[in-house]
Design an enzyme around this catalytic site. Structure first.
Site, PDB file in Angstrom:
ATOM      1  N   LEU A  34       0.829  -1.194   0.000  1.00  0.00           N
ATOM      2  CA  LEU A  34       0.000   0.000   0.000  1.00  0.00           C
ATOM      3  C   LEU A  34       0.867   1.248   0.000  1.00  0.00           C
ATOM      4  O   LEU A  34       2.010   1.228   0.439  1.00  0.00           O
ATOM      5  CB  LEU A  34      -0.923   0.003   1.217  1.00  0.00           C
ATOM      6  N   CYS A  35       0.260   2.325  -0.487  1.00  0.00           N
ATOM      7  CA  CYS A  35       0.902   3.634  -0.519  1.00  0.00           C
ATOM      8  C   CYS A  35       1.601   3.908   0.817  1.00  0.00           C
ATOM      9  O   CYS A  35       1.002   3.720   1.871  1.00  0.00           O
ATOM     10  CB  CYS A  35      -0.184   4.669  -0.765  1.00  0.00           C
TER      11      CYS A  35
END
Lengths: 392, 109
Positions: B39-40
């Site tokens: 994830l970011c």
């Protein structure tokens, strides 16, 4: 005819001409000096470089912009600790949601037209979370230590890359601990940045820093924002033409969230130590966490996006999947379950499926070796789920 | 054509981005990065750390599942002087082919 001073007119006239000429020459020299000084200042400021800590919020955007406007070359830096809120929940849940899915620090960098270095500090940050010298805030948020840590890292960075000073978007009094005015000198000192740390949004209410004293930046063009109000920042944003920025200060770190902190504390209590891995702190952001006994905990997806995300951990965890009805995936954290524990885990998970009111729901259990087993259970009723099991 | 696997610092606990594969062949080297489930900002960090170690002209293909990468990867490339040659969506995957361009590093990185 003599002039009023008694001298012949021709002499007076010539004297006046000479004086006017000398004055003109002096004016020209002064103008040249001013122009040269302005050029030198321009050259100096063009070679001065600053790194801005970019959180992705409005304050760091405005702080960097203020310095950019003064001709300083600015580069952005963002530290990834693993506890960031933005991006994760959007990525996990509701893929079709209307909220923009983006890294806000990158968005800020794009508004400014600057490079952004995103630095993974997950490992180093563990000590900040586990042993904060200045303690925690209302939850497990070590905000003061966090601030010191990040500015220390930025200080190392500028030394390594030949930059001159550090910018943050801090505002005196904005946050209840880390941005209290009395702690700001402490942050500057303990981080090692000392007077190379400039806070453009409140600089005029703080002691001058080296960038100001050296003339790299003009102090009178900085701000003196203070307090909890966001209005000054929002007005400045409007002045700069910034829209669509991330919602202002606070709420960007899971450690400030009570629910998350309770789950993290439970993790530490259950393990008997405070060490963690990135996957641990990522999973705390997802699902219902239910601990029926000290031997195991269930992480039950709350919607399709979370089921999809938790599916990625199937190889590492025992899992429960709802077969006969629509329902969530659950991860089981802990030792291998005995049959009684397994049936309880399945009955709890079935409670959150579409078969919650059915007499029997078929679940599929997968152990650590990925051997599967079909189990039929009667879902627990809501009142059968002990509130003490639920970790918020 | 042989694949060369270069161990990189692995993410932890079974995440799928554990190694880089480099295809040595006539199509020029393309470094494959698997950033699925990350994830970011992890996909960007992986891309950044990889590209920073490579010479100009290197191409990197990174596969992600985070929908935020549709904004993040091209933006990071734009800001740091690189190009996204192609973006592909395949089922739940977002695949970016990135080219490291020559650019003047003002900050020495």
């Amino acid at each position: 005819m003599p002039a009023s001073n008694g001298l012949p007119t021709c002499i007076t006239t010539n004297s006046s001409s000479i004086s006017r000429k000398r004055i003109q020459q002096a004016d020209l020299s002064t103008s040249r000096v001013i122009a040269i000084l302005a050029f030198l200042k321009f050259v100096i400021t063009m070679t001065i470089k600053a790194v801005a800590l970019i959180s992705g919020g409005l304050d760091s955007l405005l702080a960097a912009k203020l310095i950019q406007q003064q001709g300083i070359e600015v580069v952005g830096i963002n530290f990834f600790t693993g506890f960031c809120v933005e991006g994760h929940t959007h990525a996990i849940r509701n893929r079709a949601g209307s909220r923009p899915k983006r890294n806000n620090a990158l968005w800020v960098a794009e508004q400014l037209g600057i490079k952004l270095h995103i630095i993974d500090v997950v490992e180093e940050y563990k000590n900040v979370v586990i042993n904060p010298r200045h303690g925690y805030g209302a939850n497990l948020n070590p905000c003061l230590d966090c601030k010191i840590f990040m500015i220390h890292k930025a200080h190392d960075w500028i030394a390594e890359h030949g930059f001159d000073f550090i910018i943050t978007g801090e505002v005196s009094g904005q946050r209840p601990k880390s941005q209290l005015r009395r702690f700001m000198p402490l942050v500057a000192a303990e981080s090692g940045a000392e007077d190379l740390l400039l806070r453009p949004l409140c600089a005029k209410s703080l002691a001058p820093t080296r960038p100001e004293l050296e003339g790299w930046v003009a102090r009178d063009k900085l701000k003196d924002f203070s307090g909890r109000s966001r209005k000054p920042q929002m007005a400045l944003a409007a002045e700069f033409g910034f829209e669509d920025y991330a919602q202002p200060a606070g709420g960007c770190c899971f450690l400030t969230d009570r629910s998350y902190s309770v789950k993290l504390q439970d993790l530490w209590d259950n393990r008997g130590h405070r060490q963690y891995e990135l996957d641990d702190i990522m999973l705390l952001k997802v699902g219902r966490h239910i601990r029926p006994s000290s031997d195991f905990k269930l992480i039950i997806a709350r919607e399709e996006g979370e089921t999809r995300y938790l599916s990625g951990y199937r190889r590492q965890f025992q899992t429960i999947k709802t077969i006969s009805h629509g329902g969530p995936l659950a991860l089981i954290e802990g030792a291998p379950l005995d049959q009684q524990q397994l049936e309880l885990a399945c009955a709890i998970t079935a409670r959150f499926s579409q078969g919650r009111d059915a007499e029997s729901v078929e679940m599929e259990f997968s152990d650590h070796q990925k051997t599967t087993q079909s189990i039929h259970v009667k879902p627990l009723r809501a009142d059968q789920i002990n509130p003490e099991w639920v970790i918020l | 054509m042989s694949n060369r696997y270069v161990p990189i610092r692995s993410i932890r606990n079974g995440s799928s981005c554990e190694h880089i594969s480099v295809s040595n062949g006539p199509e020029n080297d393309i470094i494959e990065l698997d950033a699925r489930r990350l994830l970011c900002p992890m996909p960007v960090i992986r891309l950044q750390d990889c590209i920073n170690q490579q010479p100009t002209g290197t191409r990197v293909r990174i596969t992600c599942t985070d929908p935020g990468t549709l904004y993040d990867i091209p933006t990071w490339c734009r800001l740091n002087g690189h190009r996204v040659l192609a973006t592909t969506e395949q089922q739940d995957d977002y695949i970016f082919l990135v080219h490291k361009d020559a650019h003047k590093d003002a900050d020495g990185t």
